[in-house]
Design an enzyme around this catalytic site. Structure first.
Site, mmCIF file in Angstrom:
data_model
loop_
_atom_site.group_PDB
_atom_site.id
_atom_site.type_symbol
_atom_site.label_atom_id
_atom_site.label_comp_id
_atom_site.label_asym_id
_atom_site.label_seq_id
_atom_site.Cartn_x
_atom_site.Cartn_y
_atom_site.Cartn_z
ATOM 1 N N CYS A 33 -13.896 30.741 -56.744
ATOM 2 C CA CYS A 33 -12.837 30.985 -57.734
ATOM 3 C C CYS A 33 -13.211 30.363 -59.086
ATOM 4 O O CYS A 33 -13.427 29.148 -59.183
ATOM 5 C CB CYS A 33 -11.526 30.398 -57.219
ATOM 6 S SG CYS A 33 -10.199 30.309 -58.439
ATOM 7 N N CYS A 36 -10.793 27.686 -60.217
ATOM 8 C CA CYS A 36 -10.990 26.457 -59.441
ATOM 9 C C CYS A 36 -12.187 25.677 -59.969
ATOM 10 O O CYS A 36 -12.116 24.454 -60.153
ATOM 11 C CB CYS A 36 -11.195 26.784 -57.962
ATOM 12 S SG CYS A 36 -9.816 27.664 -57.194
#
Length: 110
Positions: A33, A36
């Site tokens: 991600c 992230c």
């Protein structure tokens, strides 16, 4: 406790989370991600200032029950707990001050 660098592929049971002792942060996300990955330096810096806070880094995704039990819809989601009770949460944090404020909130809860 230092920041965990790796997402745990096996999630703990919700009952185990609900009985945690003291302040903790659960970070829901995925290693691929982009949001992230971008948040990692901020999370690491904030957690360095709070070494007594437990950090659980949980890989989330379809069919993952723990994330659903917390209503996680976007990554990363940081859930700030004290004695297993949610005190605060941040979704896709971009400001270290927001993370520090949430960490102070879990420290302040008796």
């Amino acid at each position: 406790m230092a920041m965990n660098d790796t997402y745990a592929a096996t999630e703990p049971k919700r009952a185990d989370i609900d009985t945690l002792d003291g302040p903790a942060v659960i970070e829901f996300g995925a290693p691929w991600c982009g949001y992230c990955r971008a948040a990692q330096p901020l999370i690491a810096e904030a957690l360095d200032e709070h070494p007594h806070v437990s950090h659980l880094k949980i890989e989330d995704g379809s069919g993952r029950r723990l994330g659903r039990s917390f209503g996680v819809k976007l990554w990363p989601t940081l859930v700030f707990l004290n004695h297993g009770k949610e005190v605060s949460r941040l979704v896709r944090p971009v400001d270290i001050n927001d993370i520090n404020l949430a960490l102070k909130q879990i420290d302040a809860v008796a």
